[in-house]
Scaffold this motif. Structure first.
Motif, PDB file in Angstrom:
ATOM      1  N   ILE A 161      -1.428  11.764  19.640  1.00 48.38           N
ATOM      2  CA  ILE A 161      -0.154  12.389  19.345  1.00 48.38           C
ATOM      3  C   ILE A 161       0.108  13.487  20.373  1.00 48.38           C
ATOM      4  CG2 ILE A 161      -1.112  14.101  17.741  1.00 48.38           C
ATOM      5  CD1 ILE A 161       1.414  13.726  16.020  1.00 48.38           C
ATOM      6  N   SER A 162       1.352  13.621  20.771  1.00 48.23           N
ATOM      7  CA  SER A 162       1.726  14.651  21.725  1.00 48.23           C
ATOM      8  C   SER A 162       3.168  15.063  21.466  1.00 48.23           C
ATOM      9  CB  SER A 162       1.557  14.163  23.173  1.00 48.23           C
ATOM     10  OG  SER A 162       2.397  13.054  23.436  1.00 48.23           O
ATOM     11  N   ARG A 163       3.555  16.165  22.054  1.00 51.91           N
ATOM     12  CA  ARG A 163       4.925  16.627  21.875  1.00 51.91           C
ATOM     13  C   ARG A 163       5.472  17.185  23.166  1.00 51.91           C
ATOM     14  NH1 ARG A 163       4.987  20.459  17.065  1.00 51.91           N
ATOM     15  NH2 ARG A 163       7.208  20.639  17.663  1.00 51.91           N
ATOM     16  N   VAL A 186       8.502  13.984  19.782  1.00 48.94           N
ATOM     17  CA  VAL A 186       7.074  13.837  19.557  1.00 48.94           C
ATOM     18  C   VAL A 186       6.723  12.367  19.742  1.00 48.94           C
ATOM     19  CG1 VAL A 186       5.206  14.033  17.873  1.00 48.94           C
ATOM     20  CG2 VAL A 186       6.925  15.828  18.045  1.00 48.94           C
ATOM     21  N   TYR A 187       5.559  12.119  20.306  1.00 54.64           N
ATOM     22  CA  TYR A 187       5.136  10.762  20.605  1.00 54.64           C
ATOM     23  C   TYR A 187       3.847  10.412  19.882  1.00 54.64           C
ATOM     24  CZ  TYR A 187       8.267  11.706  24.528  1.00 54.64           C
ATOM     25  OH  TYR A 187       9.344  12.066  25.299  1.00 54.64           O
ATOM     26  N   LEU A 188       3.671   9.139  19.640  1.00 54.00           N
ATOM     27  CA  LEU A 188       2.416   8.610  19.144  1.00 54.00           C
ATOM     28  C   LEU A 188       2.042   7.429  20.019  1.00 54.00           C
ATOM     29  CD1 LEU A 188       0.207   8.849  16.939  1.00 54.00           C
ATOM     30  CD2 LEU A 188       1.443   7.071  15.683  1.00 54.00           C
ATOM     31  N   GLN A 189       1.076   7.646  20.900  1.00 50.31           N
ATOM     32  CA  GLN A 189       0.574   6.583  21.748  1.00 50.31           C
ATOM     33  C   GLN A 189      -0.487   5.813  20.974  1.00 50.31           C
ATOM     34  OE1 GLN A 189       1.493   5.679  25.012  1.00 50.31           O
ATOM     35  NE2 GLN A 189       0.191   3.901  24.587  1.00 50.31           N
ATOM     36  N   LYS A 222       0.823  -1.197   0.000  1.00 52.59           N
ATOM     37  CA  LYS A 222       0.000   0.000   0.000  1.00 52.59           C
ATOM     38  C   LYS A 222       0.862   1.254   0.000  1.00 52.59           C
ATOM     39  CE  LYS A 222      -4.072  -1.938   2.308  1.00 52.59           C
ATOM     40  NZ  LYS A 222      -5.046  -1.747   3.410  1.00 52.59           N
ATOM     41  N   GLY A 223       0.248   2.360  -0.360  1.00 54.68           N
ATOM     42  CA  GLY A 223       0.936   3.627  -0.341  1.00 54.68           C
ATOM     43  C   GLY A 223       1.021   4.211   1.057  1.00 54.68           C
ATOM     44  N   ARG A 224       1.818   5.237   1.177  1.00 55.13           N
ATOM     45  CA  ARG A 224       1.982   5.898   2.459  1.00 55.13           C
ATOM     46  C   ARG A 224       0.752   6.742   2.778  1.00 55.13           C
ATOM     47  NH1 ARG A 224       7.684   8.654   3.316  1.00 55.13           N
ATOM     48  NH2 ARG A 224       8.177   6.462   2.846  1.00 55.13           N
ATOM     49  N   GLU A 225       0.264   6.621   3.995  1.00 54.36           N
ATOM     50  CA  GLU A 225      -0.900   7.372   4.408  1.00 54.36           C
ATOM     51  C   GLU A 225      -0.622   8.139   5.685  1.00 54.36           C
ATOM     52  OE1 GLU A 225      -4.315   5.078   5.497  1.00 54.36           O
ATOM     53  OE2 GLU A 225      -3.251   3.872   6.978  1.00 54.36           O
ATOM     54  N   GLY A 226      -1.285   9.251   5.826  1.00 54.00           N
ATOM     55  CA  GLY A 226      -1.157  10.030   7.034  1.00 54.00           C
ATOM     56  C   GLY A 226      -1.896   9.386   8.187  1.00 54.00           C
ATOM     57  N   VAL A 227      -1.297   9.402   9.352  1.00 53.90           N
ATOM     58  CA  VAL A 227      -1.879   8.835  10.555  1.00 53.90           C
ATOM     59  C   VAL A 227      -2.332   9.934  11.500  1.00 53.90           C
ATOM     60  CG1 VAL A 227      -1.485   7.361  12.568  1.00 53.90           C
ATOM     61  CG2 VAL A 227      -0.486   6.756  10.347  1.00 53.90           C
ATOM     62  N   SER A 228      -1.443  10.868  11.766  1.00 54.13           N
ATOM     63  CA  SER A 228      -1.733  11.944  12.700  1.00 54.13           C
ATOM     64  C   SER A 228      -0.735  13.063  12.502  1.00 54.13           C
ATOM     65  CB  SER A 228      -1.667  11.420  14.145  1.00 54.13           C
ATOM     66  OG  SER A 228      -1.999  12.427  15.081  1.00 54.13           O
ATOM     67  N   CYS A 229      -1.086  14.241  12.959  1.00 52.62           N
ATOM     68  CA  CYS A 229      -0.148  15.352  12.961  1.00 52.62           C
ATOM     69  C   CYS A 229      -0.468  16.277  14.117  1.00 52.62           C
ATOM     70  CB  CYS A 229      -0.138  16.115  11.631  1.00 52.62           C
ATOM     71  SG  CYS A 229      -1.670  16.967  11.205  1.00 52.62           S
ATOM     72  N   ILE A 230       0.523  17.069  14.489  1.00 53.49           N
ATOM     73  CA  ILE A 230       0.377  17.996  15.595  1.00 53.49           C
ATOM     74  C   ILE A 230       1.000  19.328  15.202  1.00 53.49           C
ATOM     75  CG2 ILE A 230       2.507  17.222  16.730  1.00 53.49           C
ATOM     76  CD1 ILE A 230       1.008  17.642  19.432  1.00 53.49           C
ATOM     77  N   SER A 231       0.344  20.413  15.567  1.00 53.44           N
ATOM     78  CA  SER A 231       0.807  21.742  15.202  1.00 53.44           C
ATOM     79  C   SER A 231       2.033  22.134  16.013  1.00 53.44           C
ATOM     80  CB  SER A 231      -0.315  22.764  15.410  1.00 53.44           C
ATOM     81  OG  SER A 231      -0.681  22.841  16.777  1.00 53.44           O
ATOM     82  N   VAL A 232       2.625  23.257  15.622  1.00 52.09           N
ATOM     83  CA  VAL A 232       3.851  23.727  16.265  1.00 52.09           C
ATOM     84  C   VAL A 232       3.676  23.862  17.768  1.00 52.09           C
ATOM     85  CG1 VAL A 232       5.449  25.674  16.457  1.00 52.09           C
ATOM     86  CG2 VAL A 232       4.732  24.846  14.201  1.00 52.09           C
TER      87      VAL A 232
END
Length: 127
Positions: free
Chosen positions: A70-72, A79-82, A43-53
């Motif tokens: 997601i947290s930072r 940056v973490y992805l729980q 499969k292609g790459r897909e976005g999971v999550s993002c976090i702003s500055v």
């Protein structure tokens, strides 16, 4: 000199949890939004999550909403992805990426917008 390094992947049973980390070296994440992406076999790459500055805005792909967080921690330049309640469908290589954005700007999960990428960490969800 500018590197992102993912860690925390591994093999976990369905329903289990993992916490992925994305650590930056050579630059500060203070001015960067961070995205997590994944690519499953075939499969292609897909976005999971993002976090702003500033961390005040986050986005999640529908299939992970309510399960992933997601947290930072800018002090740790990380940056973490729980990931909770993991499913076999979550099996993939997970990548973090950074893009410089103005403070307060919402993040987006479009791969062409991200400038720096980590090498990836493998997540396998299987019994």
């Amino acid at each position: 000199q500018l590197q992102l390094v993912e860690s925390g992947g591994g093999l976990v049973q369905p329903g289990g949890s993992l916490r992925l980390s994305c650590a930056a070296s050579g630059f500060s994440l203070d001015y960067y939004a961070i995205g997590w992406f994944r690519q499953a076999p075939g499969k292609g790459r897909e976005g999971v999550s993002c976090i702003s500055v500033g961390g005040g805005s986050t986005n999640y792909e529908d299939s992970v909403k309510g399960r992933f967080t997601i947290s930072r921690d800018n002090a740790k330049n990380t940056v973490y992805l729980q990931m909770n309640s993991l499913k076999p469908e979550d099996t993939a290589d997970y990548y973090c990426a950074a893009v410089a954005l103005p403070s307060g700007a919402k993040c987006v999960m479009r791969t062409p917008l991200y400038d720096y990428w980590g090498q990836g960490t493998q997540v396998a969800v299987s019994s």
